[in-house]
Design a protein around this motif. Structure first.
Motif, PDB file in Angstrom:
ATOM      1  N   MET A   1       0.858  -1.176   0.000  1.00 18.07           N
ATOM      2  CA  MET A   1       0.000   0.000   0.000  1.00 18.07           C
ATOM      3  C   MET A   1       0.901   1.234   0.000  1.00 18.07           C
ATOM      4  SD  MET A   1      -3.322   0.747   0.067  1.00 18.07           S
ATOM      5  CE  MET A   1      -4.113  -0.701   0.710  1.00 18.07           C
ATOM      6  N   ALA A   2       0.528   2.210  -0.823  1.00 17.13           N
ATOM      7  CA  ALA A   2       1.288   3.453  -0.922  1.00 17.13           C
ATOM      8  C   ALA A   2       0.351   4.638  -0.711  1.00 17.13           C
ATOM      9  CB  ALA A   2       1.950   3.559  -2.305  1.00 17.13           C
ATOM     10  N   ALA A   3       0.923   5.735  -0.238  1.00 15.16           N
ATOM     11  CA  ALA A   3       0.149   6.968  -0.042  1.00 15.16           C
ATOM     12  C   ALA A   3       1.033   8.156  -0.397  1.00 15.16           C
ATOM     13  CB  ALA A   3      -0.335   7.075   1.393  1.00 15.16           C
ATOM     14  N   ALA A   4       0.491   9.074  -1.188  1.00 13.20           N
ATOM     15  CA  ALA A   4       1.250  10.253  -1.593  1.00 13.20           C
ATOM     16  C   ALA A   4       0.314  11.449  -1.717  1.00 13.20           C
ATOM     17  CB  ALA A   4       1.958  10.008  -2.924  1.00 13.20           C
ATOM     18  N   ARG A   5       0.869  12.623  -1.417  1.00 10.48           N
ATOM     19  CA  ARG A   5       0.148  13.879  -1.591  1.00 10.48           C
ATOM     20  C   ARG A   5       0.851  14.653  -2.707  1.00 10.48           C
ATOM     21  NH1 ARG A   5      -2.905  15.517   2.061  1.00 10.48           N
ATOM     22  NH2 ARG A   5      -1.667  14.597   3.727  1.00 10.48           N
ATOM     23  N   PHE A   6       0.060  15.182  -3.629  1.00 10.14           N
ATOM     24  CA  PHE A   6       0.589  15.921  -4.758  1.00 10.14           C
ATOM     25  C   PHE A   6       0.033  17.344  -4.730  1.00 10.14           C
ATOM     26  CE2 PHE A   6       0.212  11.480  -5.919  1.00 10.14           C
ATOM     27  CZ  PHE A   6       1.442  11.190  -6.461  1.00 10.14           C
ATOM     28  N   TYR A   7       0.858  18.285  -5.118  1.00 11.37           N
ATOM     29  CA  TYR A   7       0.433  19.670  -5.312  1.00 11.37           C
ATOM     30  C   TYR A   7       0.710  20.006  -6.768  1.00 11.37           C
ATOM     31  CZ  TYR A   7       0.287  19.836  -0.260  1.00 11.37           C
ATOM     32  OH  TYR A   7      -0.017  19.587   1.061  1.00 11.37           O
ATOM     33  N   VAL A   8      -0.355  20.278  -7.516  1.00 12.68           N
ATOM     34  CA  VAL A   8      -0.244  20.491  -8.953  1.00 12.68           C
ATOM     35  C   VAL A   8      -0.466  21.968  -9.250  1.00 12.68           C
ATOM     36  CG1 VAL A   8      -1.046  19.746 -11.222  1.00 12.68           C
ATOM     37  CG2 VAL A   8      -1.199  18.174  -9.264  1.00 12.68           C
ATOM     38  N   ALA A   9       0.519  22.590  -9.902  1.00 11.96           N
ATOM     39  CA  ALA A   9       0.450  24.016 -10.222  1.00 11.96           C
ATOM     40  C   ALA A   9       0.362  24.209 -11.724  1.00 11.96           C
ATOM     41  CB  ALA A   9       1.693  24.735  -9.679  1.00 11.96           C
ATOM     42  N   GLY A  10      -0.267  25.309 -12.129  1.00  9.03           N
ATOM     43  CA  GLY A  10      -0.434  25.656 -13.539  1.00  9.03           C
ATOM     44  C   GLY A  10      -1.868  26.096 -13.761  1.00  9.03           C
ATOM     45  N   LYS A  11      -2.366  25.858 -14.943  1.00 11.01           N
ATOM     46  CA  LYS A  11      -3.777  26.131 -15.239  1.00 11.01           C
ATOM     47  C   LYS A  11      -4.541  24.861 -14.895  1.00 11.01           C
ATOM     48  CE  LYS A  11      -6.969  27.318 -18.917  1.00 11.01           C
ATOM     49  NZ  LYS A  11      -7.151  27.382 -20.367  1.00 11.01           N
ATOM     50  N   VAL A  12      -4.879  24.739 -13.601  1.00  5.98           N
ATOM     51  CA  VAL A  12      -5.468  23.500 -13.106  1.00  5.98           C
ATOM     52  C   VAL A  12      -6.797  23.719 -12.375  1.00  5.98           C
ATOM     53  CG1 VAL A  12      -3.297  22.234 -13.006  1.00  5.98           C
ATOM     54  CG2 VAL A  12      -4.008  23.592 -11.030  1.00  5.98           C
ATOM     55  N   GLN A  13      -7.274  24.941 -12.344  1.00  7.05           N
ATOM     56  CA  GLN A  13      -8.584  25.199 -11.770  1.00  7.05           C
ATOM     57  C   GLN A  13      -9.489  25.735 -12.866  1.00  7.05           C
ATOM     58  OE1 GLN A  13      -8.676  27.396  -8.076  1.00  7.05           O
ATOM     59  NE2 GLN A  13      -7.160  26.065  -7.130  1.00  7.05           N
ATOM     60  N   GLY A  14     -10.743  25.285 -12.859  1.00  9.65           N
ATOM     61  CA  GLY A  14     -11.698  25.708 -13.872  1.00  9.65           C
ATOM     62  C   GLY A  14     -11.565  24.983 -15.194  1.00  9.65           C
ATOM     63  N   VAL A  15     -10.839  23.862 -15.199  1.00 17.49           N
ATOM     64  CA  VAL A  15     -10.629  23.099 -16.440  1.00 17.49           C
ATOM     65  C   VAL A  15     -10.936  21.612 -16.243  1.00 17.49           C
ATOM     66  CG1 VAL A  15      -8.954  24.700 -17.456  1.00 17.49           C
ATOM     67  CG2 VAL A  15      -8.150  22.876 -15.931  1.00 17.49           C
ATOM     68  N   TRP A  16     -11.780  21.300 -15.277  1.00 16.96           N
ATOM     69  CA  TRP A  16     -12.175  19.924 -14.979  1.00 16.96           C
ATOM     70  C   TRP A  16     -11.025  19.064 -14.468  1.00 16.96           C
ATOM     71  CZ3 TRP A  16     -17.226  18.961 -14.680  1.00 16.96           C
ATOM     72  CH2 TRP A  16     -18.077  19.849 -15.325  1.00 16.96           C
TER      73      TRP A  16
END
Length: 89
Positions: free
Chosen positions: A1-16
């Motif tokens: 079992m693995a667990a990871a948290r990602f923070y994604v930056a860029g044009k990533v809100q309002g685009v589904w």
């Protein structure tokens, strides 16, 4: 079992981005969530099979067609942080 948290930056809100991430995660049988952050990033918690978490990590670097991913940061997370299923907040 693995667990990871990602923070994604860029044009990533309002685009589904969150809904598309959920579709990918459900298909990979992962638990966790995708949430918009106030600073414009999306936070993703993924818990499940290690290979499935890695496949989601690869997908996050591209995102859905209307998005533009500039950067993905990854940090370890606890398995207990995810509830049942995968939700968008």
């Amino acid at each position: 079992m693995a667990a990871a948290r990602f923070y994604v930056a860029g044009k990533v809100q309002g685009v589904w981005f969150r809904a598309s991430t959920r579709e990918q995660a459900v298909a990979l049988e992962l638990r966790g969530y995708a949430n918009n952050l106030r600073d414009g990033r999306v936070e993703v918690l993924a818990v499940g099979d290690e290979a499935a978490v890695e496949r989601l990590a690869e997908w996050l670097r591209q995102g859905p067609p209307n998005s533009r991913v500039d950067r993905v940061e990854r940090e370890p997370a606890g398995e207990g942080e995810a509830g049942d299923g995968f939700v968008c907040g």
